[in-house]
Design an enzyme around this catalytic site. Structure first.
Site, PDB file in Angstrom:
ATOM      1  N   GLY A 264       0.801  -1.229   0.000  1.00 22.84           N
ATOM      2  CA  GLY A 264       0.000   0.000   0.000  1.00 22.84           C
ATOM      3  C   GLY A 264       0.831   1.275   0.000  1.00 22.84           C
ATOM      4  O   GLY A 264       1.833   1.397  -0.713  1.00 22.84           O
ATOM      5  N   ASP A 284       8.305  -3.931   8.637  1.00 26.29           N
ATOM      6  CA  ASP A 284       6.924  -4.413   8.730  1.00 26.29           C
ATOM      7  C   ASP A 284       6.903  -5.614   9.662  1.00 26.29           C
ATOM      8  O   ASP A 284       7.961  -6.104  10.097  1.00 26.29           O
ATOM      9  CB  ASP A 284       6.340  -4.765   7.354  1.00 26.29           C
ATOM     10  CG  ASP A 284       4.839  -4.466   7.267  1.00 26.29           C
ATOM     11  OD1 ASP A 284       4.075  -5.057   8.057  1.00 26.29           O
ATOM     12  OD2 ASP A 284       4.431  -3.647   6.418  1.00 26.29           O
ATOM     13  N   ASN A 334       4.370   5.146   9.113  1.00 25.02           N
ATOM     14  CA  ASN A 334       3.256   4.871   8.187  1.00 25.02           C
ATOM     15  C   ASN A 334       2.382   3.697   8.637  1.00 25.02           C
ATOM     16  O   ASN A 334       1.189   3.660   8.326  1.00 25.02           O
ATOM     17  CB  ASN A 334       3.832   4.580   6.792  1.00 25.02           C
ATOM     18  CG  ASN A 334       2.818   3.910   5.892  1.00 25.02           C
ATOM     19  OD1 ASN A 334       1.925   4.548   5.350  1.00 25.02           O
ATOM     20  ND2 ASN A 334       2.920   2.580   5.751  1.00 25.02           N
ATOM     21  N   ALA A 335       2.965   2.711   9.350  1.00 26.98           N
ATOM     22  CA  ALA A 335       2.192   1.512   9.721  1.00 26.98           C
ATOM     23  C   ALA A 335       0.890   1.922  10.398  1.00 26.98           C
ATOM     24  O   ALA A 335       0.879   2.812  11.252  1.00 26.98           O
ATOM     25  CB  ALA A 335       3.016   0.628  10.651  1.00 26.98           C
ATOM     26  N   GLY A 336      -0.192   1.294  10.002  1.00 25.84           N
ATOM     27  CA  GLY A 336      -1.473   1.643  10.605  1.00 25.84           C
ATOM     28  C   GLY A 336      -2.471   0.519  10.418  1.00 25.84           C
ATOM     29  O   GLY A 336      -2.323  -0.312   9.515  1.00 25.84           O
ATOM     30  N   LEU A 343     -19.059   2.580  18.484  1.00 26.49           N
ATOM     31  CA  LEU A 343     -18.517   2.560  19.851  1.00 26.49           C
ATOM     32  C   LEU A 343     -19.273   1.594  20.759  1.00 26.49           C
ATOM     33  O   LEU A 343     -18.681   0.911  21.593  1.00 26.49           O
ATOM     34  CB  LEU A 343     -18.542   3.975  20.437  1.00 26.49           C
ATOM     35  CG  LEU A 343     -17.814   4.134  21.762  1.00 26.49           C
ATOM     36  CD1 LEU A 343     -16.317   3.869  21.609  1.00 26.49           C
ATOM     37  CD2 LEU A 343     -18.038   5.519  22.343  1.00 26.49           C
ATOM     38  N   TYR A 400     -10.022   4.724  15.436  1.00 25.96           N
ATOM     39  CA  TYR A 400      -9.098   5.149  14.377  1.00 25.96           C
ATOM     40  C   TYR A 400      -8.934   6.676  14.373  1.00 25.96           C
ATOM     41  O   TYR A 400      -7.813   7.196  14.337  1.00 25.96           O
ATOM     42  CB  TYR A 400      -9.634   4.644  13.039  1.00 25.96           C
ATOM     43  CG  TYR A 400      -8.744   4.920  11.852  1.00 25.96           C
ATOM     44  CD1 TYR A 400      -7.599   4.154  11.628  1.00 25.96           C
ATOM     45  CD2 TYR A 400      -9.055   5.927  10.943  1.00 25.96           C
ATOM     46  CE1 TYR A 400      -6.784   4.390  10.516  1.00 25.96           C
ATOM     47  CE2 TYR A 400      -8.251   6.167   9.840  1.00 25.96           C
ATOM     48  CZ  TYR A 400      -7.119   5.396   9.627  1.00 25.96           C
ATOM     49  OH  TYR A 400      -6.315   5.628   8.532  1.00 25.96           O
ATOM     50  N   LYS A 404      -5.631   8.925  14.961  1.00 19.91           N
ATOM     51  CA  LYS A 404      -5.083   9.770  13.898  1.00 19.91           C
ATOM     52  C   LYS A 404      -5.098  11.257  14.273  1.00 19.91           C
ATOM     53  O   LYS A 404      -4.269  12.033  13.790  1.00 19.91           O
ATOM     54  CB  LYS A 404      -5.833   9.530  12.585  1.00 19.91           C
ATOM     55  CG  LYS A 404      -5.611   8.123  12.015  1.00 19.91           C
ATOM     56  CD  LYS A 404      -4.138   7.884  11.683  1.00 19.91           C
ATOM     57  CE  LYS A 404      -3.896   6.558  10.999  1.00 19.91           C
ATOM     58  NZ  LYS A 404      -2.484   6.338  10.652  1.00 19.91           N
ATOM     59  N   THR A 435      -6.304   1.953  -2.528  1.00 22.07           N
ATOM     60  CA  THR A 435      -5.453   0.880  -1.997  1.00 22.07           C
ATOM     61  C   THR A 435      -6.314  -0.372  -1.839  1.00 22.07           C
ATOM     62  O   THR A 435      -7.536  -0.338  -2.039  1.00 22.07           O
ATOM     63  CB  THR A 435      -4.888   1.242  -0.604  1.00 22.07           C
ATOM     64  OG1 THR A 435      -5.990   1.473   0.274  1.00 22.07           O
ATOM     65  CG2 THR A 435      -4.016   2.466  -0.637  1.00 22.07           C
TER      66      THR A 435
HETATM   67  P1  NAD Z   1      -2.204  -1.117   4.623  1.00 24.48           P
HETATM   68  O1  NAD Z   1      -3.070  -1.874   5.553  1.00 24.48           O
HETATM   69  O2  NAD Z   1      -2.223  -1.477   3.181  1.00 24.48           O
HETATM   70  O3  NAD Z   1      -0.683  -1.183   5.106  1.00 24.48           O
HETATM   71  C1  NAD Z   1      -0.318  -0.973   6.456  1.00 24.48           C
HETATM   72  C2  NAD Z   1       0.967  -1.700   6.725  1.00 24.48           C
HETATM   73  O4  NAD Z   1       1.283  -1.533   8.117  1.00 24.48           O
HETATM   74  C3  NAD Z   1       0.850  -3.216   6.480  1.00 24.48           C
HETATM   75  O5  NAD Z   1       1.909  -3.657   5.661  1.00 24.48           O
HETATM   76  C4  NAD Z   1       0.900  -3.807   7.862  1.00 24.48           C
HETATM   77  O6  NAD Z   1       1.481  -5.098   7.910  1.00 24.48           O
HETATM   78  C5  NAD Z   1       1.753  -2.771   8.614  1.00 24.48           C
HETATM   79  N1  NAD Z   1       1.561  -2.893  10.056  1.00 24.48           N
HETATM   80  C6  NAD Z   1       0.381  -3.022  10.714  1.00 24.48           C
HETATM   81  N2  NAD Z   1       0.619  -3.192  12.026  1.00 24.48           N
HETATM   82  C7  NAD Z   1       1.950  -3.195  12.195  1.00 24.48           C
HETATM   83  C8  NAD Z   1       2.794  -3.349  13.325  1.00 24.48           C
HETATM   84  N3  NAD Z   1       2.289  -3.570  14.543  1.00 24.48           N
HETATM   85  N4  NAD Z   1       4.129  -3.282  13.155  1.00 24.48           N
HETATM   86  C9  NAD Z   1       4.654  -3.073  11.918  1.00 24.48           C
HETATM   87  N5  NAD Z   1       3.916  -2.929  10.808  1.00 24.48           N
HETATM   88  C10 NAD Z   1       2.565  -2.984  10.944  1.00 24.48           C
HETATM   89  O7  NAD Z   1      -2.554   0.428   4.839  1.00 24.48           O
HETATM   90  P2  NAD Z   1      -2.453   1.663   3.823  1.00 24.48           P
HETATM   91  O8  NAD Z   1      -3.769   1.861   3.217  1.00 24.48           O
HETATM   92  O9  NAD Z   1      -1.264   1.546   2.960  1.00 24.48           O
HETATM   93  O10 NAD Z   1      -2.239   2.841   4.880  1.00 24.48           O
HETATM   94  C11 NAD Z   1      -0.951   3.289   5.301  1.00 24.48           C
HETATM   95  C12 NAD Z   1      -1.134   4.411   6.311  1.00 24.48           C
HETATM   96  O11 NAD Z   1      -1.919   5.459   5.743  1.00 24.48           O
HETATM   97  C13 NAD Z   1      -1.872   3.968   7.575  1.00 24.48           C
HETATM   98  O12 NAD Z   1      -1.315   4.634   8.686  1.00 24.48           O
HETATM   99  C14 NAD Z   1      -3.282   4.437   7.323  1.00 24.48           C
HETATM  100  O13 NAD Z   1      -3.990   4.634   8.510  1.00 24.48           O
HETATM  101  C15 NAD Z   1      -3.050   5.719   6.556  1.00 24.48           C
HETATM  102  N6  NAD Z   1      -4.192   6.121   5.711  1.00 24.48           N
HETATM  103  C16 NAD Z   1      -4.600   5.364   4.641  1.00 24.48           C
HETATM  104  C17 NAD Z   1      -5.680   5.788   3.852  1.00 24.48           C
HETATM  105  C18 NAD Z   1      -6.151   5.021   2.628  1.00 24.48           C
HETATM  106  O14 NAD Z   1      -7.057   5.490   1.919  1.00 24.48           O
HETATM  107  N7  NAD Z   1      -5.594   3.869   2.316  1.00 24.48           N
HETATM  108  C19 NAD Z   1      -6.346   6.963   4.186  1.00 24.48           C
HETATM  109  C20 NAD Z   1      -5.916   7.696   5.281  1.00 24.48           C
HETATM  110  C21 NAD Z   1      -4.833   7.269   6.032  1.00 24.48           C
END
Ligand code: NAD
Length: 494
Positions: A264, A284, A334-336, A343, A400, A404, A435
């Protein structure tokens, strides 16, 4: 990438139907050409800059600006001549053209001098319209925005840029000046919503003394790198003097850590930072072993399998970065994760997991990296991934959005700490990004998310990565404690 609706409305009957029904027709956004990574498209029409005093032929901004404004059509003043200013305003009136010869307009020319971009007084289809509003000292002068941009806005090419340059309201010497500076945000946010055709509109506020700190921000906001950033206000303050930056590889010689890099947005960040010259440590969870190794191989970096929520993670990370790399220059949190539920139904584990990964781990890792003098090199750049939902909130995402919004607090709280070490910390808040996560949404929810923004489409992971790379650049030292939305000017949130 072009989505199905975009393809349908781009030509033939689909285009006619969309036009007749008044439906959005999302433009195909130009993005960075890997062959010309530092390109700033031109020509740029530069306007504004004249203070009322200068227009009368004197005052603090006289000189090039004053002469050009007083003598339309003459070859007055080197800066004005270079910009081709001094001709008619271009809207059928006999007012002098905006000279684009104010303090910030001049700084733009200097900052972009090496890019080969051309500044002109008028163009059939300009790549960008830049208006220097720094000389505006009261609201009566705001009409200059309409006078300059009104007649030109339709001529802007698809995917073009409108950039307003101003000064921070907080530095205004009086009430009239403060409110005029503040008024620019409303102008930018409204024009962003009406300009269409994939064009973006931004406001860059430059603090006094920070005129030479605009380089990386101009290269970002005026290029395809900011394809999905619109309606944003960026503040640039004075930055510690840095060396010259190679615009093609601004991160050359830098080492970056990217968490959640296996897929992603994280994978796109690793790729973009590497393309910009950085050596990338891709982190990761162990379960992502193969995917992570593939990304690390692709970018010529290393992979670190670590769960960032493990109690030993801060210690292990610091040990890895100091023993293998002599510390890092760039950290991207970035991890999330998501665990969506209203709730009333949310379990403690769903709450805790999201808070731990998204907020507590970045907080603990940042504290550990700052504590060890060898872990973070001087002038470090930290970029955290927030989310539009952390700003606007979303049903089913109390966990979430809490995490954030906390990330925004993290960058605000740490900005002063980083500043003492010549570093910066900022957040990027993505909106709807195409994504795997968003592809899994129900169709109706996905379509609303995609279209409810000024560009009427979802962003790409690379759009977020480009913003991260801009904030990570050595010459982005004037930007800190800020949250930049990469959301196509989503209709949600402030
Ligand atoms: P994704 O789920 O595709 O990738 C997240 C990555 O984080 C994964 O590879 C996962 O294995 C890794 N991860 C999760 N927990 C972990 C841990 N405990 N230790 C190490 N790595 C860990 O997510 P994405 O869509 O690529 O999003 C990336 C970031 O952008 C996140 O923080 C997400 O909240 C934020 N975000 C995404 C979007 C969107 O539209 N996709 C929108 C707003 C914010």
């Amino acid at each position: 990438m072009v989505d199905r609706y975009q393809r349908f409305t781009s030509a033939g009957p689909g285009r006619a139907i969309a036009r007749r029904l008044g439906l959005p027709r999302p433009a195909v956004l130009p993005r960075r050409d890997p062959q010309r990574p530092a390109e700033v498209p031109g020509p740029i029409v530069l306007g504004g800059g004249e203070s009322p005093v200068a227009t009368a032929g004197g005052g603090p901004d006289s000189g090039a600006a004053g002469s050009a404004a007083t003598e339309p059509g003459s070859a007055a003043g080197s800066a004005a001549t270079e910009a081709g200013a001094g001709s008619a305003a271009g809207d059928g009136t006999d007012r002098p053209a905006a000279s684009g010869a104010g303090e910030l307009a001049d700084a733009v020319r200097v900052a972009l001098a090496g890019t080969g971009v051309e500044f002109v007084a008028s163009a059939e289809h300009p790549a960008a319209l830049v208006y220097d509003a720094s000389a505006i000292t009261d609201a009566t002068a705001l009409g200059g925005l309409r006078e300059f941009l009104g007649p030109r806005v339709r001529s802007l090419r698809t995917g073009g840029r409108i950039l307003i340059l101003g000064r921070p309201p907080a530095e205004a010497p009086d009430v009239a000046s403060h409110l005029a500076r503040r008024a620019l945000t409303g102008f930018v946010r409204s024009l962003g919503k009406e300009v269409g055709r994939g064009a973006t509109v931004s406001l860059l506020r430059v603090a006094a003394g920070a005129e030479s700190s605009m380089g990386s921000t101009l290269r970002f906001l005026l290029s395809p790198r900011s394809a999905y950033v619109s309606g944003q206000v960026v503040d640039v303050g004075p930055a510690p003097a840095g060396g010259t930056v190679d615009a093609e590889r601004p991160l050359a010689g830098r080492t970056a850590l990217v968490t959640g890099a296996a897929q992603g947005i994280g994978a796109a960040i690793a790729e973009t930072l590497a393309a910009d010259g950085a050596t990338v440590v891709c982190l990761d969870v162990p379960a992502q072993g193969e995917a992570l190794a593939a990304v690390a191989n692709r970018v010529g970096g290393s992979s670190l399998h670590l769960d960032i929520t493990a109690p030993t993670a801060p210690r292990e990370l610091v040990a890895y970065l100091t023993q293998r790399y002599d510390g890092v220059d760039i950290v991207v949190h970035n991890a999330g994760v998501l665990r969506d539920r209203t709730l009333a139904k949310m379990t403690a584990s769903e709450w805790d997991t999201v808070l731990s990964v998204n907020l507590l781990a970045p907080q603990r890792l940042t504290a550990a990296l700052l504590e060890d003098p060898a872990a973070l090199r001087p002038g470090a750049r930290i970029v955290c991934l927030s989310s539009l939902n952390g700003i606007a909130g979303a049903a089913g995402q109390t966990n979430y959005a809490t995490s954030k919004a906390g990330v925004i607090g993290l960058v605000e709280a740490y900005a002063a700490v980083l500043a003492r070490r010549g570093g910066t910390i900022n957040a990027v808040a993505p909106g709807f990004i195409e994504t795997r996560m968003t592809a899994g949404m129900p169709l109706a929810v996905r379509e609303v998310g995609r279209r409810a923004n000024s560009l009427a489409q979802g962003g790409l992971p690379v759009d977020v990565a480009e913003a991260v790379s801009w904030l990570a650049a050595p010459d982005s030292g004037g930007i800190t404690g800020q949250t930049i939305r990469v959301c196509g000017q989503s209709l949600l949130g402030a």
